[in-house]
Scaffold this motif. Structure first.
Motif, short mmCIF file in Angstrom:
data_model
loop_
_atom_site.label_atom_id
_atom_site.label_comp_id
_atom_site.label_asym_id
_atom_site.label_seq_id
_atom_site.Cartn_x
_atom_site.Cartn_y
_atom_site.Cartn_z
N ILE A 24 6.81 3.36 -7.49
CA ILE A 24 5.95 2.91 -8.58
C ILE A 24 5.56 4.10 -9.45
CG2 ILE A 24 3.70 1.90 -9.16
CD1 ILE A 24 3.89 0.32 -6.50
N PRO A 25 5.72 4.01 -10.77
CA PRO A 25 5.30 5.11 -11.65
C PRO A 25 3.81 5.42 -11.45
CG PRO A 25 6.63 3.54 -12.87
CD PRO A 25 6.34 2.91 -11.51
N GLY A 26 3.51 6.70 -11.34
CA GLY A 26 2.13 7.13 -11.09
C GLY A 26 1.87 7.48 -9.63
N VAL A 27 2.76 7.03 -8.75
CA VAL A 27 2.63 7.36 -7.33
C VAL A 27 3.38 8.66 -7.07
CG1 VAL A 27 3.24 6.67 -4.97
CG2 VAL A 27 2.32 4.98 -6.58
N LYS A 28 2.68 9.66 -6.57
CA LYS A 28 3.29 10.95 -6.28
C LYS A 28 3.90 10.98 -4.89
CE LYS A 28 2.47 12.39 -10.23
NZ LYS A 28 3.55 12.31 -11.18
N MET A 29 3.28 10.26 -3.95
CA MET A 29 3.88 10.12 -2.62
C MET A 29 3.24 8.96 -1.88
SD MET A 29 2.79 13.43 -0.66
CE MET A 29 1.51 13.73 0.32
N ALA A 30 4.02 8.40 -0.98
CA ALA A 30 3.55 7.31 -0.12
C ALA A 30 4.15 7.55 1.25
CB ALA A 30 3.99 5.96 -0.67
N ASN A 31 3.28 7.82 2.21
CA ASN A 31 3.74 8.16 3.56
C ASN A 31 3.32 7.10 4.57
OD1 ASN A 31 2.87 11.25 2.47
ND2 ASN A 31 4.94 10.91 3.15
N ALA A 32 4.29 6.60 5.32
CA ALA A 32 3.99 5.72 6.45
C ALA A 32 3.39 6.58 7.56
CB ALA A 32 5.26 5.03 6.93
N CYS A 33 2.37 6.06 8.23
CA CYS A 33 1.64 6.82 9.24
C CYS A 33 1.41 5.96 10.47
CB CYS A 33 0.28 7.26 8.72
SG CYS A 33 0.33 8.14 7.18
N TRP A 34 1.11 6.63 11.58
CA TRP A 34 0.64 5.92 12.77
C TRP A 34 -0.84 5.71 12.61
CZ3 TRP A 34 3.17 9.24 17.17
CH2 TRP A 34 4.52 8.94 17.22
N GLY A 35 -1.35 4.63 13.16
CA GLY A 35 -2.79 4.36 13.10
C GLY A 35 -3.16 3.59 11.86
N VAL A 36 -4.44 3.64 11.57
CA VAL A 36 -4.99 2.91 10.43
C VAL A 36 -5.51 3.92 9.44
CG1 VAL A 36 -6.74 1.24 9.71
CG2 VAL A 36 -5.61 0.98 11.92
N PRO A 37 -5.12 3.86 8.20
CA PRO A 37 -4.25 2.87 7.57
C PRO A 37 -2.78 3.14 7.89
CG PRO A 37 -4.85 4.50 5.95
CD PRO A 37 -5.57 4.87 7.21
#
Length: 75
Positions: A24-37
């Motif tokens: 998505i334009p404007g998103v610099k990074m998106a990381n999947a993680c363990w736990g919440v969130p």
């Protein structure tokens, strides 16, 4: 402006959603993680209106997104 968007996803959707959100334009990074969130997102946009469109119109509309929480950086 920079914001950190925390995303909770349905089981089995985390990796796919992280990839979709990262494109998505404007998103610099998106990381999947363990736990919440499940996904940590760094967004950089010009103003609050653009941030609202990014989060509400784009991220929250993706299938599998259950909840978002947005934190705006002040410094």
């Amino acid at each position: 402006m920079r914001a950190y968007v925390l995303v909770n996803a349905r089981p089995g959707k985390v990796r796919d959603l992280a990839r979709q959100i990262a494109s998505i334009p404007g998103v610099k990074m998106a990381n999947a993680c363990w736990g919440v969130p499940d996904i940590f997102v760094v967004a950089e946009v010009a103003n609050a209106d653009e941030l609202g469109k990014l989060v509400i119109d784009k991220v929250q509309s993706l299938e599998g997104v259950e909840r978002t929480e947005t934190h705006i950086a002040i410094e």
